[in-house]
Design a protein around this motif. Sequence first.
Motif, mmCIF file in Angstrom:
data_model
loop_
_atom_site.group_PDB
_atom_site.id
_atom_site.type_symbol
_atom_site.label_atom_id
_atom_site.label_comp_id
_atom_site.label_asym_id
_atom_site.label_seq_id
_atom_site.Cartn_x
_atom_site.Cartn_y
_atom_site.Cartn_z
ATOM 1 N N GLY A 164 -1.601 -9.656 -10.672
ATOM 2 C CA GLY A 164 -2.887 -9.941 -10.047
ATOM 3 C C GLY A 164 -2.819 -10.245 -8.561
ATOM 4 O O GLY A 164 -3.840 -10.548 -7.937
ATOM 5 N N LYS A 165 -1.623 -10.162 -7.976
ATOM 6 C CA LYS A 165 -1.455 -10.509 -6.563
ATOM 7 C C LYS A 165 -1.669 -9.313 -5.642
ATOM 8 O O LYS A 165 -1.944 -9.478 -4.460
ATOM 9 N N LEU A 166 -1.481 -8.118 -6.189
ATOM 10 C CA LEU A 166 -1.647 -6.902 -5.387
ATOM 11 C C LEU A 166 -1.874 -5.735 -6.337
ATOM 12 O O LEU A 166 -1.674 -5.853 -7.549
ATOM 13 N N ILE A 167 -2.303 -4.618 -5.784
ATOM 14 C CA ILE A 167 -2.450 -3.399 -6.563
ATOM 15 C C ILE A 167 -1.196 -2.558 -6.372
ATOM 16 O O ILE A 167 -0.778 -2.302 -5.235
ATOM 17 N N LEU A 168 -0.566 -2.158 -7.460
ATOM 18 C CA LEU A 168 0.555 -1.227 -7.408
ATOM 19 C C LEU A 168 0.021 0.159 -7.702
ATOM 20 O O LEU A 168 -0.596 0.392 -8.750
ATOM 21 N N ALA A 169 0.239 1.091 -6.776
ATOM 22 C CA ALA A 169 -0.294 2.445 -6.919
ATOM 23 C C ALA A 169 0.832 3.462 -6.854
ATOM 24 O O ALA A 169 1.568 3.530 -5.866
ATOM 25 N N ASP A 170 0.975 4.249 -7.928
ATOM 26 C CA ASP A 170 1.982 5.300 -8.017
ATOM 27 C C ASP A 170 1.277 6.636 -7.808
ATOM 28 O O ASP A 170 0.508 7.093 -8.661
ATOM 29 N N ILE A 171 1.532 7.285 -6.674
ATOM 30 C CA ILE A 171 0.844 8.542 -6.374
ATOM 31 C C ILE A 171 1.708 9.768 -6.660
ATOM 32 O O ILE A 171 1.265 10.902 -6.461
ATOM 33 N N GLY A 172 2.937 9.563 -7.140
ATOM 34 C CA GLY A 172 3.834 10.674 -7.426
ATOM 35 C C GLY A 172 4.891 10.845 -6.352
ATOM 36 O O GLY A 172 4.619 10.661 -5.163
#
Length: 364
Positions: A318-326
């Motif tokens: 909940g501290k940050l957004i983790l985004a995996d774009i490839g």
Amino acid sequence: MKVQDIMSCIEEFCPLAYAEDFDNVGLLVGNSQQEVSGVLISLDTLENVVDEAIEKDCNMIVSFHPIIFSGLKKITGKTYVERVVLKAIKHDIAIYAMHTALDNSWNGVSDRMCDELGLRNKSILIPQKGTIKKLSTFVPKKDADKVRNALFAVGAGSIGNYENCSFNVEGLGSFQGNEASNPTIGTKGETHFEEEIQLGITFARHLEGKVIQTLHETHPYEEVAYEITTLENTNQHIGMGMIGELEKPINEVHFMTLLKTKMKVPVVRHSALSGKMIQKVAVLGGSGSFAIDAAKRAGVDAYVTADLKYHDFYKAEGKLILADIGHYESEQYTKNLLFEHLTKKIPNFAFILSVENTNPIKYS
């Protein structure tokens, strides 16, 4: 134009000294003294890329990823790696890769991601350690300016945003040459006292060979006493990943739309949304799970990278957004970056941007 000339141009931009220890960078196939007819620039070196090089009369491929990563015991054509190497050798095509050297470069992979996403006020996410060194030596007072300025001229004396940095202490040195000596100052067999400057000067790790060579070329003594130490200072311009800021905060949904649009991805794998606004963003091209904790410590609102595993997403907490774009998507602009650098440094030469899509992952 020879292969070595292209290599030197690339290594001014991203010195191989900053590649990670596990990596395999530099000239992987070919002869550095071979004349170059054309250079094909690609993210990966696959068979279709070698075919493209043959078709376009390019006998050198500059590739971000190294096709040879671990040792090859046989080259029989049984694997895609072996087939690439065989075909390149058969057609006298040199293959060069810089991989994590460019990952760690200030103007490298992560910097280009920042530019595409419109991030500003950039800084390194994980500075590489041991990249700043210091030379300490003793120079006759009358020769100190000459030696110091020569060292500045080859790049020594830079640290952070400052150049021509040195520390100078006056003192009295003594020495006595034996029968085999050939002193340039003083008399053989007699103890000589000389007014000297103790010169301390910082330099980037990849310049060590050039710094030592310059010291010996400009120092008047037959025997040059010097010491090189590694500093603990944080290097502001070498390291993995980058932190930047959007011009204005945006909500999480708009941020996901920004990622899809700017990074040309059909879908983003991400941790749970929490309704927070996004402005401070960390990015790291390629596999970046190792930097999640660093992103959290930096207090970013979102971390954009690739190859995150199931349990990695729990670390968001909940501290940050983790985004995996490839993986491919995060590095897709790297070949453009290399093309722009090389065409600027060596204009009117046959640099060709590969049109082959080497992404092994497909979306349906």
